[in-house]
Design a protein around this motif. Structure first.
Motif, PDB file in Angstrom:
ATOM      1  N   ALA A  78       0.826  -1.213   0.000  1.00 54.61           N
ATOM      2  CA  ALA A  78       0.000   0.000   0.000  1.00 54.61           C
ATOM      3  C   ALA A  78       0.860   1.263   0.000  1.00 54.61           C
ATOM      4  O   ALA A  78       0.520   2.250  -0.670  1.00 54.61           O
ATOM      5  CB  ALA A  78      -0.922  -0.015   1.220  1.00 54.61           C
ATOM      6  N   VAL A  79       1.977   1.249   0.745  1.00 49.90           N
ATOM      7  CA  VAL A  79       2.839   2.439   0.789  1.00 49.90           C
ATOM      8  C   VAL A  79       3.412   2.699  -0.602  1.00 49.90           C
ATOM      9  O   VAL A  79       3.458   3.838  -1.075  1.00 49.90           O
ATOM     10  CB  VAL A  79       3.980   2.255   1.824  1.00 49.90           C
ATOM     11  CG1 VAL A  79       4.963   3.417   1.743  1.00 49.90           C
ATOM     12  CG2 VAL A  79       3.406   2.136   3.224  1.00 49.90           C
ATOM     13  N   HIS A  80       3.827   1.623  -1.275  1.00 47.64           N
ATOM     14  CA  HIS A  80       4.362   1.758  -2.631  1.00 47.64           C
ATOM     15  C   HIS A  80       3.329   2.394  -3.554  1.00 47.64           C
ATOM     16  O   HIS A  80       3.636   3.324  -4.314  1.00 47.64           O
ATOM     17  CB  HIS A  80       4.779   0.373  -3.146  1.00 47.64           C
ATOM     18  CG  HIS A  80       5.521   0.405  -4.445  1.00 47.64           C
ATOM     19  ND1 HIS A  80       4.897   0.220  -5.654  1.00 47.64           N
ATOM     20  CD2 HIS A  80       6.826   0.612  -4.730  1.00 47.64           C
ATOM     21  CE1 HIS A  80       5.797   0.302  -6.628  1.00 47.64           C
ATOM     22  NE2 HIS A  80       6.971   0.539  -6.089  1.00 47.64           N
ATOM     23  N   ARG A  81       2.099   1.942  -3.461  1.00 53.29           N
ATOM     24  CA  ARG A  81       1.031   2.496  -4.311  1.00 53.29           C
ATOM     25  C   ARG A  81       0.850   3.987  -4.040  1.00 53.29           C
ATOM     26  O   ARG A  81       0.678   4.784  -4.953  1.00 53.29           O
ATOM     27  CB  ARG A  81      -0.290   1.754  -4.078  1.00 53.29           C
ATOM     28  CG  ARG A  81      -0.379   0.429  -4.856  1.00 53.29           C
ATOM     29  CD  ARG A  81      -1.796  -0.136  -4.839  1.00 53.29           C
ATOM     30  NE  ARG A  81      -2.173  -0.631  -3.520  1.00 53.29           N
ATOM     31  CZ  ARG A  81      -1.839  -1.836  -3.040  1.00 53.29           C
ATOM     32  NH1 ARG A  81      -1.122  -2.672  -3.778  1.00 53.29           N
ATOM     33  NH2 ARG A  81      -2.218  -2.223  -1.843  1.00 53.29           N
ATOM     34  N   ARG A  82       0.931   4.357  -2.765  1.00 51.45           N
ATOM     35  CA  ARG A  82       0.763   5.780  -2.420  1.00 51.45           C
ATOM     36  C   ARG A  82       1.951   6.606  -2.912  1.00 51.45           C
ATOM     37  O   ARG A  82       1.789   7.745  -3.356  1.00 51.45           O
ATOM     38  CB  ARG A  82       0.598   5.927  -0.908  1.00 51.45           C
ATOM     39  CG  ARG A  82      -0.739   5.365  -0.409  1.00 51.45           C
ATOM     40  CD  ARG A  82      -0.758   5.235   1.096  1.00 51.45           C
ATOM     41  NE  ARG A  82      -0.733   6.515   1.789  1.00 51.45           N
ATOM     42  CZ  ARG A  82      -0.462   6.644   3.089  1.00 51.45           C
ATOM     43  NH1 ARG A  82      -0.192   5.568   3.838  1.00 51.45           N
ATOM     44  NH2 ARG A  82      -0.463   7.837   3.649  1.00 51.45           N
ATOM     45  N   LEU A  83       3.148   6.048  -2.838  1.00 45.15           N
ATOM     46  CA  LEU A  83       4.332   6.760  -3.348  1.00 45.15           C
ATOM     47  C   LEU A  83       4.221   6.985  -4.853  1.00 45.15           C
ATOM     48  O   LEU A  83       4.533   8.062  -5.368  1.00 45.15           O
ATOM     49  CB  LEU A  83       5.612   5.964  -3.034  1.00 45.15           C
ATOM     50  CG  LEU A  83       6.051   5.936  -1.565  1.00 45.15           C
ATOM     51  CD1 LEU A  83       7.159   4.887  -1.363  1.00 45.15           C
ATOM     52  CD2 LEU A  83       6.555   7.308  -1.115  1.00 45.15           C
ATOM     53  N   LEU A  84       3.744   5.952  -5.550  1.00 43.64           N
ATOM     54  CA  LEU A  84       3.663   6.021  -7.022  1.00 43.64           C
ATOM     55  C   LEU A  84       2.837   7.192  -7.511  1.00 43.64           C
ATOM     56  O   LEU A  84       3.148   7.803  -8.530  1.00 43.64           O
ATOM     57  CB  LEU A  84       3.021   4.742  -7.575  1.00 43.64           C
ATOM     58  CG  LEU A  84       3.852   3.452  -7.591  1.00 43.64           C
ATOM     59  CD1 LEU A  84       3.104   2.365  -8.335  1.00 43.64           C
ATOM     60  CD2 LEU A  84       5.220   3.696  -8.193  1.00 43.64           C
TER      61      LEU A  84
END
Ligand SMILES: Cc1cc2nc3c(=O)[nH]c(=O)nc-3n(C[C@H](O)[C@H](O)[C@H](O)COP(=O)(O)O)c2cc1C
Length: 190
Positions: free
Chosen positions: A57-63
């Protein structure tokens, strides 16, 4: 002349990563451990990281906050980091270090060479929306997001020789603030 260590000689910053490669939690922890043991002024350790592993989820938000240029290559990296540094804010009990950014850079350098020792590559980048990312993760006022870093493996067939854009460097003599005009004169005491 002695040669540069392979970890240094073979380091480069790719803009292509293996989209099938994953890092284990232990590997991510080891990369951060390398940053953790970096030197810092007064041992102030003025760094923190937002850690997104591809698929989480953090990766998705960073993207969602990458600039167009980095969105073209960073999403396939196994790991995305947002690199935070402590900064001066009035009326806090944090003892500001004038070397905070310098120290964060060293921490990322340590992480980069730990990555190389694990067969991984790192590209640091500024191409993201800092304000939006700060809001997304509710970064407190005494921290600043300085850079991001993408960490991952190279796809098969990609190597420094085949892929790296020519990244020249200034000549050694241009880095030395003495009258030396060749490496042979570096320790001549003039
Ligand atoms: C603080 C910092 C910011 C950077 N920002 C970007 C960036 O926004 N986009 C990008 O593609 N590369 C970025 N880079 C990567 C540099 O362009 C790269 O390290 C440099 O060209 C030297 O290439 P090399 O690392 O392969 O030797 C950045 C590197 C650093 C250290």
């Amino acid at each position: 002349m002695p040669e540069l260590h392979p970890l240094l000689a073979e380091r480069w910053s790719p803009t292509v990563f293996d989209a099938g490669h994953k890092l284990s939690e232990d590997q991510v922890a080891l990369l951060l451990e390398a940053a953790r043991w970096a030197p810092s002024a007064g041992n102030s350790q003025p760094w923190a990281f937002i850690v997104g592993c591809r698929g989480d989820a953090v990766h998705r938000r960073l993207l969602t906050h990458l600039a167009k240029s980095s969105a073209a290559w960073a999403p396939t990296a196994s790991l995305l980091l947002a690199n935070l540094v402590h900064r001066y804010v009035e009326d806090t009990d944090w003892e500001y270090s004038e070397f905070a950014h310098y120290d964060l850079g060293q921490a990322i350098a340590h992480l980069t060479f730990q990555a190389r020792a694990m067969g991984l590559y790192v590209r640091q980048f500024r191409a993201f929306d800092r304000d939006a990312l700060t809001a997304e993760f509710a970064v407190p006022a005494h921290f600043e997001i300085t850079t991001m870093a993408a960490v991952g493996a190279l796809p098969a067939g990609v190597s420094m020789e085949t892929h790296r854009a020519a990244q020249g460097r200034r000549a050694l003599v241009d880095l030395v603030h003495t009258s030396a005009t060749s490496p042979g004169q570096l320790c001549s005491g003039t």
